[in-house]
Design a protein around this motif. Structure first.
Motif, PDB file in Angstrom:
ATOM      1  N   GLU A 194       0.805  -1.160  -0.204  1.00 55.27           N
ATOM      2  CA  GLU A 194       0.184  -0.121  -0.129  1.00 55.27           C
ATOM      3  C   GLU A 194       0.869   1.410  -0.081  1.00 55.27           C
ATOM      4  O   GLU A 194       0.366   2.444  -0.513  1.00 55.27           O
ATOM      5  CB  GLU A 194      -0.994   0.014   1.190  1.00 55.27           C
ATOM      6  CG  GLU A 194      -0.339   0.055   2.503  1.00 55.27           C
ATOM      7  CD  GLU A 194      -1.419   0.279   3.486  1.00 55.27           C
ATOM      8  OE1 GLU A 194      -2.329   0.282   3.261  1.00 55.27           O
ATOM      9  OE2 GLU A 194      -1.092   0.347   5.019  1.00 55.27           O
ATOM     10  N   SER A 195       2.037   1.004   0.204  1.00 52.13           N
ATOM     11  CA  SER A 195       2.901   2.370   0.274  1.00 52.13           C
ATOM     12  C   SER A 195       4.110   2.405  -0.821  1.00 52.13           C
ATOM     13  O   SER A 195       4.571   3.228  -0.747  1.00 52.13           O
ATOM     14  CB  SER A 195       3.652   2.385   1.627  1.00 52.13           C
ATOM     15  OG  SER A 195       4.629   1.375   1.837  1.00 52.13           O
ATOM     16  N   VAL A 196       3.806   1.513  -1.754  1.00 48.35           N
ATOM     17  CA  VAL A 196       4.667   1.502  -3.060  1.00 48.35           C
ATOM     18  C   VAL A 196       4.371   2.722  -4.000  1.00 48.35           C
ATOM     19  O   VAL A 196       2.987   2.863  -4.308  1.00 48.35           O
ATOM     20  CB  VAL A 196       4.498   0.124  -3.537  1.00 48.35           C
ATOM     21  CG1 VAL A 196       5.338   0.324  -4.923  1.00 48.35           C
ATOM     22  CG2 VAL A 196       5.161  -0.987  -2.866  1.00 48.35           C
ATOM     23  N   PRO A 197       5.126   3.692  -4.297  1.00 46.74           N
ATOM     24  CA  PRO A 197       4.846   4.712  -5.026  1.00 46.74           C
ATOM     25  C   PRO A 197       4.115   4.123  -6.501  1.00 46.74           C
ATOM     26  O   PRO A 197       4.837   3.295  -6.866  1.00 46.74           O
ATOM     27  CB  PRO A 197       6.072   5.617  -5.182  1.00 46.74           C
ATOM     28  CG  PRO A 197       6.961   5.299  -3.962  1.00 46.74           C
ATOM     29  CD  PRO A 197       6.588   3.797  -3.692  1.00 46.74           C
ATOM     30  N   PHE A 198       3.236   4.709  -6.954  1.00 50.63           N
ATOM     31  CA  PHE A 198       2.468   4.275  -8.306  1.00 50.63           C
ATOM     32  C   PHE A 198       2.345   5.524  -8.990  1.00 50.63           C
ATOM     33  O   PHE A 198       1.774   6.624  -8.726  1.00 50.63           O
ATOM     34  CB  PHE A 198       1.104   3.750  -7.931  1.00 50.63           C
ATOM     35  CG  PHE A 198       0.320   3.391  -9.074  1.00 50.63           C
ATOM     36  CD1 PHE A 198       0.546   1.959  -9.361  1.00 50.63           C
ATOM     37  CD2 PHE A 198      -0.367   4.096  -9.888  1.00 50.63           C
ATOM     38  CE1 PHE A 198      -0.173   1.594 -10.574  1.00 50.63           C
ATOM     39  CE2 PHE A 198      -1.206   3.618 -10.986  1.00 50.63           C
ATOM     40  CZ  PHE A 198      -0.797   2.465 -11.409  1.00 50.63           C
ATOM     41  N   ILE A 199       2.734   5.399 -10.280  1.00 50.49           N
ATOM     42  CA  ILE A 199       2.803   6.404 -11.265  1.00 50.49           C
ATOM     43  C   ILE A 199       2.116   5.829 -12.352  1.00 50.49           C
ATOM     44  O   ILE A 199       2.272   4.903 -13.115  1.00 50.49           O
ATOM     45  CB  ILE A 199       4.193   6.812 -11.756  1.00 50.49           C
ATOM     46  CG1 ILE A 199       5.016   7.560 -10.554  1.00 50.49           C
ATOM     47  CG2 ILE A 199       4.039   7.772 -12.902  1.00 50.49           C
ATOM     48  CD1 ILE A 199       6.546   7.659 -11.078  1.00 50.49           C
ATOM     49  N   LEU A 200       0.882   6.697 -13.095  1.00 55.34           N
ATOM     50  CA  LEU A 200       0.292   6.211 -14.068  1.00 55.34           C
ATOM     51  C   LEU A 200       0.615   6.976 -15.273  1.00 55.34           C
ATOM     52  O   LEU A 200       0.678   8.282 -15.142  1.00 55.34           O
ATOM     53  CB  LEU A 200      -1.428   6.538 -13.627  1.00 55.34           C
ATOM     54  CG  LEU A 200      -2.184   6.057 -14.793  1.00 55.34           C
ATOM     55  CD1 LEU A 200      -2.451   4.549 -15.038  1.00 55.34           C
ATOM     56  CD2 LEU A 200      -3.649   6.534 -14.754  1.00 55.34           C
ATOM     57  N   VAL A 201       0.801   6.304 -16.263  1.00 55.97           N
ATOM     58  CA  VAL A 201       1.046   7.017 -17.708  1.00 55.97           C
ATOM     59  C   VAL A 201      -0.015   6.689 -18.669  1.00 55.97           C
ATOM     60  O   VAL A 201      -0.350   5.645 -18.990  1.00 55.97           O
ATOM     61  CB  VAL A 201       2.457   6.515 -18.125  1.00 55.97           C
ATOM     62  CG1 VAL A 201       3.586   7.194 -17.373  1.00 55.97           C
ATOM     63  CG2 VAL A 201       2.501   5.106 -18.186  1.00 55.97           C
ATOM     64  N   SER A 202      -0.789   7.607 -19.268  1.00 56.80           N
ATOM     65  CA  SER A 202      -1.883   7.532 -19.868  1.00 56.80           C
ATOM     66  C   SER A 202      -2.145   8.625 -20.593  1.00 56.80           C
ATOM     67  O   SER A 202      -2.008   9.745 -20.391  1.00 56.80           O
ATOM     68  CB  SER A 202      -3.059   7.189 -18.960  1.00 56.80           C
ATOM     69  OG  SER A 202      -4.204   7.058 -19.696  1.00 56.80           O
ATOM     70  N   SER A 203      -2.829   8.435 -21.861  1.00 59.58           N
ATOM     71  CA  SER A 203      -3.435   9.667 -22.602  1.00 59.58           C
ATOM     72  C   SER A 203      -5.026   9.792 -22.337  1.00 59.58           C
ATOM     73  O   SER A 203      -5.434  10.739 -22.897  1.00 59.58           O
ATOM     74  CB  SER A 203      -3.327   9.156 -24.283  1.00 59.58           C
ATOM     75  OG  SER A 203      -4.228   7.918 -24.328  1.00 59.58           O
TER      76      SER A 203
END
Length: 266
Positions: A84-93
């Motif tokens: 739950e504390s793992v950084p998450f980065i979304l890449v999307s159009s």
């Protein structure tokens, strides 16, 4: 949480079904000094890879995956205490607010819009580094005994905020899932800071702010709004209600720390 001081210390798990796009992002990561990156193509592969140890790891994921959406992937991560504390980065159009809202509420570090530059990706990575290795922006004297009320209908968002506050040394934190519950708590307990979402059932963040400023015996308490709301008319109404500062979701950890520090000094 692993301490990470530079991009070279990061371990990036890239979740991307397109091999061409994966190769492009992998080159960008290498150019930014990331030494350890792994590419998987499905959410199931990502979750399996994370089970092997996620310290110092950052997940960069596309929105549309073969087996589930990136929004479902981050939800699955936040449902597991070890992830739950793992950084998450979304890449999307994708630009539709209703599609991106689950990611904004999940405690994601960043949403990077496609097409993106290497510099935009780097900024998202540095935000992840900052989250993994928070600096001591506030003096201990400022935060000792600080009482904070966090109001948000998203459990994942509350947990994300709690982690950031605890990393600052703030331990006296009360959580509420909506404005009405917050009103009841404010009637009984004193706080030094209120951090609230805007869109909530029962009573939203604007109504809560108006209550604090006009009816509460704690009318002067700083109110920081952390929200994914994009409607400028609604945000203007929030400012008129007397909010101390507004921060967008997803937010960088450094932004929250700076706003907290500014609010307390005022």
């Amino acid at each position: 949480m692993a301490l990470t001081s530079s991009l070279a210390d990061l371990a990036v798990l890239l979740v991307e079904p397109s091999q061409m796009q994966a190769n492009l992002v992998a080159r960008m990561l290498a150019n930014q000094g990331v030494r350890r990156s792994t590419v998987v193509h499905t959410a199931a592969e990502a979750l399996a890879a994370l089970q092997g140890g996620a310290d110092g790891m950052v997940v960069i994921s596309s929105l549309y995956l073969p087996d589930m959406a990136g929004t479902d992937l981050v939800a699955a991560m936040r449902a597991q205490p070890e992830l739950e504390s793992v950084p998450f980065i979304l890449v999307s159009s994708e630009t539709r607010p209703q599609v991106l809202e689950p990611v904004r509420q999940s405690g994601a570090c960043s949403i990077v819009a496609k097409p993106f530059s290497e510099q935009q990706l780097a900024r998202a990575l540095y935000a992840a580094v900052d989250y993994l290795n928070p600096p001591n922006d506030l003096d201990l004297a400022e935060i000792e005994g600080l009482r904070v009320l966090v109001v948000d209908d998203s459990l994942a968002s509350r947990r994300h905020l709690r982690r950031l506050l605890e990393e600052l040394g703030i331990e006296r934190i009360v959580e509420c899932a909506d404005g009405q519950a917050a009103v009841a708590v404010l009637q009984e307990s004193m706080f030094d800071l209120v951090i609230t979402d805007y869109n909530m059932p029962e009573m939203d963040g604007r109504e809560l702010t108006e209550y604090i400023r006009t009816q509460s015996w704690q009318a002067e308490v700083p109110v920081l709004m952390v929200t994914s709301e994009q409607n400028m008319g609604r945000l203007a109404a929030v400012e008129r209600a007397g909010v101390s500062a507004i921060c967008d979701k997803p937010f960088e950890a450094s932004s929250i720390r700076r706003l907290i520090s500014d609010a307390l000094r005022r």
